[in-house]
Motif scaffolding. Structure first.
Motif, PDB file in Angstrom:
ATOM      1  N   SER A  29      53.785  53.546  57.046  1.00  0.00           N
ATOM      2  CA  SER A  29      54.907  52.607  56.977  1.00  0.00           C
ATOM      3  C   SER A  29      54.906  51.678  58.186  1.00  0.00           C
ATOM      4  O   SER A  29      54.627  52.110  59.304  1.00  0.00           O
ATOM      5  CB  SER A  29      56.226  53.370  56.936  1.00  0.00           C
ATOM      6  OG  SER A  29      57.307  52.476  57.186  1.00  0.00           O
ATOM      7  N   PRO A  30      55.245  50.418  57.969  1.00  0.00           N
ATOM      8  CA  PRO A  30      55.353  49.500  59.117  1.00  0.00           C
ATOM      9  C   PRO A  30      56.639  49.718  59.922  1.00  0.00           C
ATOM     10  O   PRO A  30      56.800  49.126  60.978  1.00  0.00           O
ATOM     11  CB  PRO A  30      55.362  48.120  58.456  1.00  0.00           C
ATOM     12  CG  PRO A  30      55.850  48.337  57.074  1.00  0.00           C
ATOM     13  CD  PRO A  30      55.471  49.729  56.679  1.00  0.00           C
ATOM     14  N   PHE A  31      57.541  50.553  59.427  1.00  0.00           N
ATOM     15  CA  PHE A  31      58.840  50.747  60.077  1.00  0.00           C
ATOM     16  C   PHE A  31      59.006  52.206  60.523  1.00  0.00           C
ATOM     17  O   PHE A  31      58.509  53.112  59.859  1.00  0.00           O
ATOM     18  CB  PHE A  31      59.982  50.422  59.101  1.00  0.00           C
ATOM     19  CG  PHE A  31      59.956  49.020  58.596  1.00  0.00           C
ATOM     20  CD1 PHE A  31      60.430  47.972  59.379  1.00  0.00           C
ATOM     21  CD2 PHE A  31      59.450  48.740  57.335  1.00  0.00           C
ATOM     22  CE1 PHE A  31      60.395  46.667  58.901  1.00  0.00           C
ATOM     23  CE2 PHE A  31      59.416  47.435  56.854  1.00  0.00           C
ATOM     24  CZ  PHE A  31      59.888  46.394  57.641  1.00  0.00           C
ATOM     25  N   PRO A  32      59.750  52.427  61.612  1.00  0.00           N
ATOM     26  CA  PRO A  32      60.183  53.794  61.870  1.00  0.00           C
ATOM     27  C   PRO A  32      61.151  54.210  60.766  1.00  0.00           C
ATOM     28  O   PRO A  32      61.693  53.354  60.068  1.00  0.00           O
ATOM     29  CB  PRO A  32      60.903  53.695  63.225  1.00  0.00           C
ATOM     30  CG  PRO A  32      61.300  52.260  63.358  1.00  0.00           C
ATOM     31  CD  PRO A  32      60.311  51.455  62.570  1.00  0.00           C
ATOM     32  N   SER A  33      61.339  55.520  60.587  1.00  0.00           N
ATOM     33  CA  SER A  33      62.279  56.020  59.582  1.00  0.00           C
ATOM     34  C   SER A  33      63.388  56.807  60.253  1.00  0.00           C
ATOM     35  O   SER A  33      63.190  57.374  61.317  1.00  0.00           O
ATOM     36  CB  SER A  33      61.565  56.958  58.601  1.00  0.00           C
ATOM     37  OG  SER A  33      60.768  56.227  57.712  1.00  0.00           O
ATOM     38  N   ILE A  34      64.552  56.824  59.598  1.00  0.00           N
ATOM     39  CA  ILE A  34      65.643  57.692  60.045  1.00  0.00           C
ATOM     40  C   ILE A  34      66.097  58.521  58.852  1.00  0.00           C
ATOM     41  O   ILE A  34      66.308  57.982  57.760  1.00  0.00           O
ATOM     42  CB  ILE A  34      66.844  56.886  60.592  1.00  0.00           C
ATOM     43  CG1 ILE A  34      66.448  56.090  61.846  1.00  0.00           C
ATOM     44  CG2 ILE A  34      68.008  57.818  60.926  1.00  0.00           C
ATOM     45  CD1 ILE A  34      67.599  55.271  62.456  1.00  0.00           C
TER      46      ILE A  34
ATOM     47  N   HIS B 257      71.060  61.915  63.246  1.00  0.00           N
ATOM     48  CA  HIS B 257      70.091  60.946  62.746  1.00  0.00           C
ATOM     49  C   HIS B 257      68.757  61.207  63.428  1.00  0.00           C
ATOM     50  O   HIS B 257      68.657  61.168  64.654  1.00  0.00           O
ATOM     51  CB  HIS B 257      70.587  59.518  62.979  1.00  0.00           C
ATOM     52  CG  HIS B 257      71.678  59.137  62.020  1.00  0.00           C
ATOM     53  ND1 HIS B 257      72.996  59.001  62.386  1.00  0.00           N
ATOM     54  CD2 HIS B 257      71.645  58.907  60.679  1.00  0.00           C
ATOM     55  CE1 HIS B 257      73.714  58.695  61.316  1.00  0.00           C
ATOM     56  NE2 HIS B 257      72.928  58.628  60.275  1.00  0.00           N
ATOM     57  N   VAL B 258      67.741  61.501  62.611  1.00  0.00           N
ATOM     58  CA  VAL B 258      66.432  61.896  63.119  1.00  0.00           C
ATOM     59  C   VAL B 258      65.431  60.793  62.819  1.00  0.00           C
ATOM     60  O   VAL B 258      65.213  60.429  61.660  1.00  0.00           O
ATOM     61  CB  VAL B 258      65.966  63.219  62.464  1.00  0.00           C
ATOM     62  CG1 VAL B 258      64.614  63.644  63.020  1.00  0.00           C
ATOM     63  CG2 VAL B 258      67.020  64.309  62.665  1.00  0.00           C
ATOM     64  N   SER B 259      64.835  60.260  63.876  1.00  0.00           N
ATOM     65  CA  SER B 259      63.866  59.172  63.716  1.00  0.00           C
ATOM     66  C   SER B 259      62.451  59.686  63.921  1.00  0.00           C
ATOM     67  O   SER B 259      62.195  60.480  64.824  1.00  0.00           O
ATOM     68  CB  SER B 259      64.183  58.065  64.727  1.00  0.00           C
ATOM     69  OG  SER B 259      63.211  57.054  64.648  1.00  0.00           O
ATOM     70  N   PHE B 260      61.547  59.224  63.075  1.00  0.00           N
ATOM     71  CA  PHE B 260      60.133  59.608  63.186  1.00  0.00           C
ATOM     72  C   PHE B 260      59.283  58.460  62.650  1.00  0.00           C
ATOM     73  O   PHE B 260      59.808  57.527  62.025  1.00  0.00           O
ATOM     74  CB  PHE B 260      59.848  60.900  62.405  1.00  0.00           C
ATOM     75  CG  PHE B 260      60.056  60.755  60.923  1.00  0.00           C
ATOM     76  CD1 PHE B 260      61.344  60.786  60.377  1.00  0.00           C
ATOM     77  CD2 PHE B 260      58.985  60.572  60.061  1.00  0.00           C
ATOM     78  CE1 PHE B 260      61.543  60.638  59.007  1.00  0.00           C
ATOM     79  CE2 PHE B 260      59.179  60.422  58.689  1.00  0.00           C
ATOM     80  CZ  PHE B 260      60.467  60.458  58.165  1.00  0.00           C
ATOM     81  N   ASN B 261      57.983  58.539  62.921  1.00  0.00           N
ATOM     82  CA  ASN B 261      57.076  57.510  62.429  1.00  0.00           C
ATOM     83  C   ASN B 261      56.143  58.063  61.364  1.00  0.00           C
ATOM     84  O   ASN B 261      55.726  59.215  61.431  1.00  0.00           O
ATOM     85  CB  ASN B 261      56.244  56.934  63.578  1.00  0.00           C
ATOM     86  CG  ASN B 261      57.031  55.930  64.379  1.00  0.00           C
ATOM     87  OD1 ASN B 261      57.415  54.882  63.878  1.00  0.00           O
ATOM     88  ND2 ASN B 261      57.308  56.268  65.620  1.00  0.00           N
ATOM     89  N   ASP B 262      55.856  57.213  60.426  1.00  0.00           N
ATOM     90  CA  ASP B 262      54.949  57.544  59.333  1.00  0.00           C
ATOM     91  C   ASP B 262      53.866  56.476  59.386  1.00  0.00           C
ATOM     92  O   ASP B 262      54.176  55.281  59.262  1.00  0.00           O
ATOM     93  CB  ASP B 262      55.761  57.467  58.032  1.00  0.00           C
ATOM     94  CG  ASP B 262      54.903  57.624  56.795  1.00  0.00           C
ATOM     95  OD1 ASP B 262      53.663  57.612  56.917  1.00  0.00           O
ATOM     96  OD2 ASP B 262      55.483  57.737  55.702  1.00  0.00           O
TER      97      ASP B 262
END
Lengths: 269, 269
Positions: free
Chosen positions: A49-54, A41-46
């Motif tokens: 977007s108000p949320f981090p993504s996985i 599971h790879v988390s990053f920020n965009d």
């Protein structure tokens, strides 16, 4: 003389805060958990977007410049999966030359730890997180190295037993990310339940509640041939299935019974 | 008349960009993948770290105000695990009243899809992501509801078969997060391999390479009693093990053979 075991540096964001005795910073431990996890599971920020993504991705640790490196050496993480434009264009709080800050997690469940009380319930598990900067691999030779590494990570031998090398279209359509690791950590729990003393002394509870571990492990079933298949499953696949099945089962069963070194109390939870 | 199936709204950050036919926004599909995942990966941001973080946690979908709600209804996600102070104090780009923006992911591996070429290799899998705002549950009654929900999520019946209710110390030491869901999505792949036509027409490749699916599923082994156990494993545990083992195996085996509705090509990968 035994080699020194390499460890990742303890950074504020990467240090295990709870159940310290379960933590490990050893590269070999962390990398093995990553390499044996079929989905990362790879988390990053965009920034849009108000949320981090996985995103779920496939990955393996490797060294393009020193392919013979051990699992306990300093390695990069190569990731394959859908690399979105938002994933590519994103780098929060750092210059584009650093790459995109990511956190990569892998967790294996090894057992359900059933205790006298809900609070003392736990899992036997192995989990790792890595923190680093991800960049798209531009060099076709390095991308080919990573594709082979990741394909053989699914079943060893897969690469040479299929139609290779990839043609130009396949090579150019495949996106590979390389994560340069800044730090990481692992947490491992094994052993029987560890209820509080006042509960173990509670005869009513002890005579009512079963306490122990239900081992949990990944199993691979009989190969199911596809609609245009004309050959038998090869031994590199059937042998792999056999050896994985016995390893995962034995690991979970021995984890259920293995008594932890007493550092944080019985079972450490 | 059948009820309408509820779907999550498609937001830019939560829309599946690739392999659209594999995507689902149905609450029932997404919630089921979350509820059957023994470990969830929870991503959040900490302003003091250059990287997003991921913590492995336990969680279940539920409704405190309407406990009888179905899996396909509008639900909250209750999470249990180590809630760090950095996790608590963090809320990037939104007021404290919103809670902390999180992304929660769950992935099940159902099979290794072995194709003629590395590029057409794939997994049979089910994965979900949820986006929402997490807040600590302050109300003791709601925390108790969530503790029971999460404990029974491990093995149904666990709660009432252990020493309950939790005492005051247990209740106050347990942190539960409630995630109010903004949106989410699922991706599901099943079926045999789907090589490109030019590879299926390549007699040399077809006569050399086995193509098919190795089913993969989670297995629970024989219960291993702990050191202070004095009772036999109860039927609610042994029955659960039996039913989970047959369900997961049958699911993976049927996923291996099930032919997808043709929308994006055979196997859609």
């Amino acid at each position: 003389m035994p080699r020194t075991e390499l460890e990742y540096p303890k950074k504020p964001f990467g240090t295990v805060k709870r159940y310290g005795p379960r933590a490990s910073y050893a590269l070999s431990t962390i990398h093995k958990i990553i390499n044996t996890s079929p989905i990362l599971h790879v988390s990053f920020n965009d920034i849009s977007s108000p949320f981090p993504s996985i995103l779920p991705m496939l990955g393996q640790m490797g060294s393009y410049t020193r392919p013979s490196a051990d699992e306990g050496d300093v390695l990069d993480l190569y990731l394959h999966g859908y690399v979105s434009s938002r994933m590519m264009n994103t780098s929060r709080g750092s210059g584009p030359s650093d790459g995109m800050p990511v956190c990569v997690a892998a967790s294996h469940l090894d057992g359900l730890v059933m205790a006298l009380t809900p609070n003392s319930h736990s899992y036997n598990y192995r989990s790792s997180v890595l923190f680093g900067h991800a960049k798209v691999v531009e060099d076709p030779a390095e991308r080919l190295y990573a594709m082979e590494l990741i394909t053989n990570g699914v079943i060893p031998g897969s690469w040479s037993n299929t139609r290779v090398p990839p043609n130009k279209a396949e090579l150019s359509s495949t996106s590979v990310l390389k994560v340069t690791i800044e730090t990481g950590s692992a947490k491992v729990r094994f052993g029987p339940p560890g209820d509080e003393k006042h509960d173990r002394d509670d005869a009513e509870a002890v005579n009512k509640v079963w306490t122990g571990v239900v081992p949990v492990y990944r199993t691979m079933g009989e190969p199911v041939s596809g609609p245009y298949n004309v050959v038998d499953p090869p031994s590199y696949i059937t042998d792999f299935i056999k050896s994985v099945n016995s390893e995962t089962r034995e690991f979970a069963e021995s984890a259920a019974a293995r008594v932890p070194v007493k550092r944080g109390g019985p079972g450490e939870a």
